[in-house]
Design a protein around this motif. Structure first.
Motif, PDB file in Angstrom:
ATOM      1  N   PHE A  47      15.061 -15.475 -12.447  1.00 39.05           N
ATOM      2  CA  PHE A  47      15.733 -15.179 -13.714  1.00 39.05           C
ATOM      3  C   PHE A  47      16.101 -13.701 -13.764  1.00 39.05           C
ATOM      4  O   PHE A  47      15.682 -12.908 -12.909  1.00 39.05           O
ATOM      5  CB  PHE A  47      14.856 -15.552 -14.911  1.00 39.05           C
ATOM      6  N   MET A  48      16.874 -13.312 -14.777  1.00 39.01           N
ATOM      7  CA  MET A  48      17.328 -11.932 -14.941  1.00 39.01           C
ATOM      8  C   MET A  48      16.637 -11.288 -16.135  1.00 39.01           C
ATOM      9  O   MET A  48      16.410 -11.940 -17.164  1.00 39.01           O
ATOM     10  CB  MET A  48      18.844 -11.895 -15.151  1.00 39.01           C
ATOM     11  N   LEU A  49      16.320 -10.005 -15.990  1.00 32.89           N
ATOM     12  CA  LEU A  49      15.808  -9.200 -17.096  1.00 32.89           C
ATOM     13  C   LEU A  49      16.600  -7.906 -17.160  1.00 32.89           C
ATOM     14  O   LEU A  49      17.042  -7.389 -16.126  1.00 32.89           O
ATOM     15  CB  LEU A  49      14.328  -8.871 -16.912  1.00 32.89           C
ATOM     16  N   SER A  50      16.759  -7.364 -18.344  1.00 33.81           N
ATOM     17  CA  SER A  50      17.461  -6.092 -18.463  1.00 33.81           C
ATOM     18  C   SER A  50      16.607  -4.974 -17.891  1.00 33.81           C
ATOM     19  O   SER A  50      15.370  -5.007 -17.987  1.00 33.81           O
ATOM     20  CB  SER A  50      17.800  -5.796 -19.924  1.00 33.81           C
ATOM     21  N   ALA A  51      17.263  -3.971 -17.299  1.00 31.13           N
ATOM     22  CA  ALA A  51      16.535  -2.830 -16.742  1.00 31.13           C
ATOM     23  C   ALA A  51      15.737  -2.128 -17.837  1.00 31.13           C
ATOM     24  O   ALA A  51      14.624  -1.648 -17.598  1.00 31.13           O
ATOM     25  CB  ALA A  51      17.509  -1.861 -16.073  1.00 31.13           C
ATOM     26  N   ALA A  52      16.286  -2.075 -19.041  1.00 33.05           N
ATOM     27  CA  ALA A  52      15.602  -1.406 -20.159  1.00 33.05           C
ATOM     28  C   ALA A  52      14.297  -2.111 -20.501  1.00 33.05           C
ATOM     29  O   ALA A  52      13.277  -1.466 -20.781  1.00 33.05           O
ATOM     30  CB  ALA A  52      16.517  -1.350 -21.374  1.00 33.05           C
ATOM     31  N   ASN A  53      14.304  -3.449 -20.483  1.00 30.76           N
ATOM     32  CA  ASN A  53      13.086  -4.200 -20.796  1.00 30.76           C
ATOM     33  C   ASN A  53      12.025  -4.039 -19.715  1.00 30.76           C
ATOM     34  O   ASN A  53      10.830  -3.903 -20.014  1.00 30.76           O
ATOM     35  CB  ASN A  53      13.409  -5.684 -20.990  1.00 30.76           C
ATOM     36  N   VAL A  54      12.446  -4.066 -18.451  1.00 34.75           N
ATOM     37  CA  VAL A  54      11.478  -3.889 -17.362  1.00 34.75           C
ATOM     38  C   VAL A  54      10.901  -2.478 -17.407  1.00 34.75           C
ATOM     39  O   VAL A  54       9.701  -2.270 -17.184  1.00 34.75           O
ATOM     40  CB  VAL A  54      12.139  -4.163 -15.998  1.00 34.75           C
ATOM     41  N   LYS A  55      11.749  -1.513 -17.706  1.00 35.15           N
ATOM     42  CA  LYS A  55      11.277  -0.124 -17.841  1.00 35.15           C
ATOM     43  C   LYS A  55      10.226  -0.013 -18.932  1.00 35.15           C
ATOM     44  O   LYS A  55       9.181   0.622 -18.751  1.00 35.15           O
ATOM     45  CB  LYS A  55      12.461   0.792 -18.153  1.00 35.15           C
ATOM     46  N   SER A  56      10.480  -0.634 -20.073  1.00 33.09           N
ATOM     47  CA  SER A  56       9.527  -0.602 -21.180  1.00 33.09           C
ATOM     48  C   SER A  56       8.216  -1.284 -20.794  1.00 33.09           C
ATOM     49  O   SER A  56       7.121  -0.792 -21.105  1.00 33.09           O
ATOM     50  CB  SER A  56      10.131  -1.287 -22.405  1.00 33.09           C
ATOM     51  N   LEU A  57       8.322  -2.401 -20.090  1.00 33.98           N
ATOM     52  CA  LEU A  57       7.141  -3.148 -19.666  1.00 33.98           C
ATOM     53  C   LEU A  57       6.236  -2.278 -18.791  1.00 33.98           C
ATOM     54  O   LEU A  57       5.010  -2.264 -18.949  1.00 33.98           O
ATOM     55  CB  LEU A  57       7.582  -4.398 -18.899  1.00 33.98           C
ATOM     56  N   ILE A  58       6.847  -1.551 -17.874  1.00 31.83           N
ATOM     57  CA  ILE A  58       6.074  -0.713 -16.955  1.00 31.83           C
ATOM     58  C   ILE A  58       5.568   0.550 -17.646  1.00 31.83           C
ATOM     59  O   ILE A  58       4.381   0.905 -17.542  1.00 31.83           O
ATOM     60  CB  ILE A  58       6.927  -0.345 -15.723  1.00 31.83           C
ATOM     61  N   ASP A  59       6.458   1.239 -18.355  1.00 30.77           N
ATOM     62  CA  ASP A  59       6.092   2.532 -18.948  1.00 30.77           C
ATOM     63  C   ASP A  59       4.978   2.414 -19.975  1.00 30.77           C
ATOM     64  O   ASP A  59       4.168   3.326 -20.126  1.00 30.77           O
ATOM     65  CB  ASP A  59       7.311   3.173 -19.603  1.00 30.77           C
ATOM     66  N   ARG A  60       4.920   1.300 -20.690  1.00 32.33           N
ATOM     67  CA  ARG A  60       3.938   1.171 -21.764  1.00 32.33           C
ATOM     68  C   ARG A  60       2.571   0.698 -21.274  1.00 32.33           C
ATOM     69  O   ARG A  60       1.615   0.664 -22.045  1.00 32.33           O
ATOM     70  CB  ARG A  60       4.456   0.198 -22.838  1.00 32.33           C
ATOM     71  N   THR A  61       2.467   0.361 -19.962  1.00 33.27           N
ATOM     72  CA  THR A  61       1.199  -0.217 -19.486  1.00 33.27           C
ATOM     73  C   THR A  61       0.641   0.403 -18.208  1.00 33.27           C
ATOM     74  O   THR A  61      -0.560   0.309 -17.963  1.00 33.27           O
ATOM     75  CB  THR A  61       1.354  -1.729 -19.220  1.00 33.27           C
ATOM     76  N   ARG A  62       1.457   1.035 -17.390  1.00 32.45           N
ATOM     77  CA  ARG A  62       0.986   1.409 -16.049  1.00 32.45           C
ATOM     78  C   ARG A  62      -0.127   2.446 -16.067  1.00 32.45           C
ATOM     79  O   ARG A  62      -0.893   2.558 -15.109  1.00 32.45           O
ATOM     80  CB  ARG A  62       2.153   1.891 -15.188  1.00 32.45           C
ATOM     81  N   PHE A  63      -0.230   3.233 -17.130  1.00 39.30           N
ATOM     82  CA  PHE A  63      -1.257   4.276 -17.173  1.00 39.30           C
ATOM     83  C   PHE A  63      -2.671   3.705 -17.107  1.00 39.30           C
ATOM     84  O   PHE A  63      -3.618   4.399 -16.732  1.00 39.30           O
ATOM     85  CB  PHE A  63      -1.103   5.129 -18.438  1.00 39.30           C
ATOM     86  N   ALA A  64      -2.839   2.429 -17.479  1.00 41.34           N
ATOM     87  CA  ALA A  64      -4.180   1.829 -17.523  1.00 41.34           C
ATOM     88  C   ALA A  64      -4.521   1.039 -16.254  1.00 41.34           C
ATOM     89  O   ALA A  64      -5.562   0.397 -16.201  1.00 41.34           O
ATOM     90  CB  ALA A  64      -4.314   0.923 -18.745  1.00 41.34           C
ATOM     91  N   ILE A  65      -3.665   1.073 -15.236  1.00 35.18           N
ATOM     92  CA  ILE A  65      -3.980   0.387 -13.981  1.00 35.18           C
ATOM     93  C   ILE A  65      -5.171   1.065 -13.325  1.00 35.18           C
ATOM     94  O   ILE A  65      -5.224   2.287 -13.194  1.00 35.18           O
ATOM     95  CB  ILE A  65      -2.772   0.394 -13.029  1.00 35.18           C
ATOM     96  N   SER A  66      -6.125   0.274 -12.894  1.00 33.91           N
ATOM     97  CA  SER A  66      -7.336   0.821 -12.275  1.00 33.91           C
ATOM     98  C   SER A  66      -7.037   1.346 -10.875  1.00 33.91           C
ATOM     99  O   SER A  66      -6.203   0.801 -10.153  1.00 33.91           O
ATOM    100  CB  SER A  66      -8.420  -0.257 -12.203  1.00 33.91           C
ATOM    101  N   THR A  67      -7.751   2.407 -10.495  1.00 34.10           N
ATOM    102  CA  THR A  67      -7.671   2.941  -9.133  1.00 34.10           C
ATOM    103  C   THR A  67      -8.969   2.694  -8.370  1.00 34.10           C
ATOM    104  O   THR A  67      -9.150   3.186  -7.259  1.00 34.10           O
ATOM    105  CB  THR A  67      -7.379   4.451  -9.158  1.00 34.10           C
ATOM    106  N   GLU A  68      -9.866   1.920  -8.951  1.00 39.01           N
ATOM    107  CA  GLU A  68     -11.146   1.609  -8.322  1.00 39.01           C
ATOM    108  C   GLU A  68     -10.947   0.468  -7.339  1.00 39.01           C
ATOM    109  O   GLU A  68     -10.750  -0.686  -7.733  1.00 39.01           O
ATOM    110  CB  GLU A  68     -12.174   1.230  -9.393  1.00 39.01           C
ATOM    111  N   GLU A  69     -11.025   0.792  -6.053  1.00 41.77           N
ATOM    112  CA  GLU A  69     -10.695  -0.187  -5.018  1.00 41.77           C
ATOM    113  C   GLU A  69     -11.680  -1.353  -4.957  1.00 41.77           C
ATOM    114  O   GLU A  69     -11.339  -2.426  -4.474  1.00 41.77           O
ATOM    115  CB  GLU A  69     -10.615   0.504  -3.657  1.00 41.77           C
ATOM    116  N   THR A  70     -12.911  -1.156  -5.423  1.00 42.66           N
ATOM    117  CA  THR A  70     -13.881  -2.256  -5.345  1.00 42.66           C
ATOM    118  C   THR A  70     -13.484  -3.412  -6.253  1.00 42.66           C
ATOM    119  O   THR A  70     -13.807  -4.563  -5.979  1.00 42.66           O
ATOM    120  CB  THR A  70     -15.290  -1.764  -5.719  1.00 42.66           C
ATOM    121  N   ARG A  71     -12.799  -3.084  -7.345  1.00 44.62           N
ATOM    122  CA  ARG A  71     -12.289  -4.151  -8.221  1.00 44.62           C
ATOM    123  C   ARG A  71     -10.778  -4.262  -7.986  1.00 44.62           C
ATOM    124  O   ARG A  71      -9.962  -3.928  -8.842  1.00 44.62           O
ATOM    125  CB  ARG A  71     -12.618  -3.849  -9.681  1.00 44.62           C
TER     126      ARG A  71
END
Length: 373
Positions: free
Chosen positions: A129-153
């Motif tokens: 399916f297709m998504l607008s670039a603006a929507n994908v940008k919002s999806l990433i920008d509003r959430t990526r800061f909380a991605i874990s960097t702990e490799e064990t999990r």
């Protein structure tokens, strides 16, 4: 292979290519970029065996051909050539080096055979399916800061994407968490699609996809298969393997009985936290919130008996509450709102997670764990 290409047309895709290639791999071919020239286009491919990026751009093809060369060295050469340069790539049939020339500069790079270059196996596409670039940008920008960097999990080292029904419409929900805070963002899905398989997209792929969005407009074609996800831009296709694991039941973390609601301006909170946390201990970065009717007092102290406080007017009409947060986590959440946005803090007590939302309900929800004071 003999081609002529503008420096500007070569530099931009190679900037993306060089960020994908493996820098510390024991497999030499993974440090190379695959160059394929035919019918007026140059295609560039890089892979780290988990992610594959293909970019194509216009060029003059005097003799078609394919070869692989060290990606980082090639990118460094292109970057240092003069603006406006016409770059000539030339490799004779019997040669083992690729010749690169522009003006009075000339370079020779070693090559490896094309048949050594790995490719990700093709999986059958199950959803497209297709998504607008603006929507994908919002999806990433509003959430990526909380991605874990702990490799064990490892199952937290990415963004969890899945489709749900909300208010009788299908939405695509992104969830990220590191165990201390959680970010959730929803965007509408086209044509009421709801057959998207739940997937975890690795952090590295999210970073590269976000870079590409800055250079794209319009729409992005998403294709899901059993083990991979493909993002198709106009001249670039990025395919990534998915994290093979089970994302935790995040909905259990979202409190349902937080009946104490504080309403305040994002900009005012952010500036106050930045000032008060100057005193906070560098290791803990803890900050205390003392909330009473109509007033919020922020305070912090350190082991040297230094302390700071600041109070501000807020809209709050429940029982007094004291709660502590990691100031960095609090600031990262405020960064997800416009300065003039009105934030809502939903709380229960000093030991329970707080929910943070925008008064205008923009699709984002944040959960932050309290700190022991």
């Amino acid at each position: 292979m003999k081609i002529i290409i503008d420096r500007s047309a070569f530099l931009k895709p190679m900037a993306h290519i060089q960020s994908v290639v493996e820098r510390r791999s024991n497999i030499p071919i993974l440090a190379n970029v695959l160059l394929q020239a035919k019918t007026g286009r140059l295609s560039m491919t890089a892979t780290d065996m988990d992610m594959n990026l293909v970019n194509s751009t216009a060029c003059i093809v005097n003799q078609p051909g394919s070869i692989t060369v060290p990606a980082l060295t090639l990118y460094d050469i292109i970057r240092k050539l003069q603006k406006g340069s016409k770059i000539k790539l030339n490799m004779d049939k019997d040669s083992v080096n690729l010749s690169i020339s522009a003006g009075r500069s000339k370079f020779f790079l070693p090559t490896l055979q094309v048949d050594q270059f790995p490719t990700l196996p093709n999986d059958e596409i199950t959803v497209n399916f297709m998504l607008s670039a603006a929507n994908v940008k919002s999806l990433i920008d509003r959430t990526r800061f909380a991605i874990s960097t702990e490799e064990t999990r490892y199952y937290l080292n990415g963004m969890y994407l899945h489709a749900i029904q909300a208010n009788n419409i299908s939405v695509l929900r992104a969830v990220t968490t590191d165990g201390h805070r959680m970010a959730l963002m929803e965007i509408p899905l086209p044509e009421s699609k709801s057959d998207i398989p739940p997937v975890i997209v690795p952090r590295k792929a999210i970073i590269e996809i976000r870079k590409l969005i800055d250079e794209s407009e319009g729409w992005i074609d998403l294709a899901f298969s059993k083990n991979k996800l493909r993002f198709d831009f106009v001249d670039t296709v990025i395919t990534t393997k998915l994290i093979d694991g089970n994302f935790p039941d995040y909905e259990r973390v979202i409190p349902s009985s937080n009946d104490k609601i504080m309403r305040l301006e994002c900009r005012s909170l952010k500036k106050a936290v930045e000032r008060v946390v100057t005193i906070s201990t560098a290791k803990s970065r803890s900050i205390k919130l003392e909330i009473n009717k109509g007033n919020l007092m922020l305070s912090a102290k350190n082991l040297d008996n230094a302390w700071a406080s600041e109070d501000m007017n807020v809209d709050y009409d429940s029982e007094p509450i004291e709660i502590g947060f990691n100031a960095r986590y609090l600031l990262e959440i405020t960064d997800q709102f416009n300065d003039n946005a009105i934030m809502l803090f939903h709380m229960a007590d000093r030991a329970s997670p707080a929910i943070v939302t925008n008064e205008k309900n923009d699709g984002a929800t944040y959960v932050i764990m309290p700190m022991r004071l």
